[in-house]
Design a protein around this motif. Sequence first.
Motif, short mmCIF file in Angstrom:
data_model
loop_
_atom_site.label_atom_id
_atom_site.label_comp_id
_atom_site.label_asym_id
_atom_site.label_seq_id
_atom_site.Cartn_x
_atom_site.Cartn_y
_atom_site.Cartn_z
N VAL A 389 0.84 -1.21 0.00
CA VAL A 389 0.00 0.00 0.00
C VAL A 389 0.87 1.25 0.00
O VAL A 389 0.63 2.21 -0.75
N ARG A 392 2.44 1.69 -3.34
CA ARG A 392 1.44 2.01 -4.36
C ARG A 392 1.00 3.47 -4.25
O ARG A 392 1.00 4.21 -5.23
N ASP A 393 0.68 3.92 -3.01
CA ASP A 393 0.09 5.25 -2.86
C ASP A 393 1.10 6.34 -2.49
O ASP A 393 0.80 7.52 -2.62
#
Length: 434
Positions: A389, A392-393
């Motif tokens: 996560v 990804r972000d």
Amino acid sequence: MPTRGYDPRTLLFFLPGNTTIKNPLPLFLTVAPMPDLDPRLKTSLGPLELKNPFLLASGPPTASGGQIRRAFHMGWAGAVTKTIVPDTMEIADVSPRFAAWNDTGSGLLGFENIELLSKNNVAYWMREIAAIRSEYPDRVLVASIMASPDIHEWQELAVMVQEAGADAVELNVSCPHGMPERGIGAFMGQDPGMVSDVTRAVREVVKIPLIVKLTPNVTDIVPVARAAVEGGADILAAINTVQCLMGIDLENFEPLPAVAGSSAYGGYSGPAVKPIGLRVVSQIASSLQVPVMGIGGISCWQDAAEYIAAGASAVQVCTAVMWNGAGIIRAMNDGLSAYIAQKKMSGIPDLRGRALLRIGTHAALRRDTPLVATLLYPRRCTSCGRCVVACRDGGYQAISLVEGNVVIDPERCDGCSLCSLVCAEQVIALQPRR
Ligand SMILES: Cc1cc2nc3c(=O)[nH]c(=O)nc-3n(C[C@H](O)[C@H](O)[C@H](O)COP(=O)(O)O)c2cc1C
């Protein structure tokens, strides 16, 4: 080598089993005296000789002579009194005056205070300084002072603490709350002209070493530090607290600490300010030839060692003593001594400034040593997905979960290190890119 932090149970080490803790001062006689110290812990601050690099910083732990005696008995090499003010200056504290960012897992992270200066009068401090000086001739007792914008008041007070026997005087031109509204404290410390004026004026009237305690609440510390040295400071101390607002109670919108529903900006201290203190100390140490006392967020020997590696000759501690008691000095002395031995260093001067040459401009940092995230211990990975996560972000979309396993794409990875920092299991590390 001792590890970081304290087992809370050891903090009660100095209390007999049946003790009821009401007023700690009568416990003075129950405190085991300081054990023989490793001579490699000795350090000096210009003309001041210290048995170890640890002093109590000006604050609640040095609010009375009894507390200073107790700390000396436990092994602190020196103490800076709570800031002494002329009897004409009104000091009326509010209640409450503290707020804490206290994480149950990690302990105290940050601490705010809106406390003012010493409520003991000048006569009290004259008596106590003289008495402590004769009882503990091998420790360094520094008198912290502050007076009105009238520089003659600073001179008068400085002469008085010198006559009482203080080893040095520390000018508090750095308190960020309460005092700046009166034209003193950080109001003076943010102006190099005022810092050099007050330092020069005190220098003219005292012979004992002169310390100036600086505020981090400035854009650039170096001109202020230089002004203090040009005014005649022998030693600099940094940092005082960082101006802050600890929080807002979302039920009633009261800012913290709320004094009958309202608050004022306060001073931030404790572990959260250590990175600011380290930055300020290293900037002074790389710019000026003056001994520096490092202050800010020191709660264990590793913190102190970092300050010394960043250029400090000694350190001061306040919040950690408020939180854990003055007995932390034993673990700090033992840990630092073991570290110096393990590193085969000759002593504190050998450690001092070791990191300084490695701190430079961003442009000078190498670009030819790229790293890549690597799953070093795949068996310990719990596949929690935090790295996926985060990447990804907040990163480069280089990590995925494939059939429940973390897979890092080295082509996409930019070596930023975010994944290794969010990984709870510490199984991701950065490795040289092949
Ligand atoms: C409650 C409290 C009161 C303080 N009072 C003083 C003071 O009277 N004079 C002073 O120079 N600094 C004072 N300080 C600042 C400390 O000496 C120190 O510079 C600062 O707290 C950062 O160190 P620390 O993180 O070890 O607490 C005070 C700090 C706290 C937390």
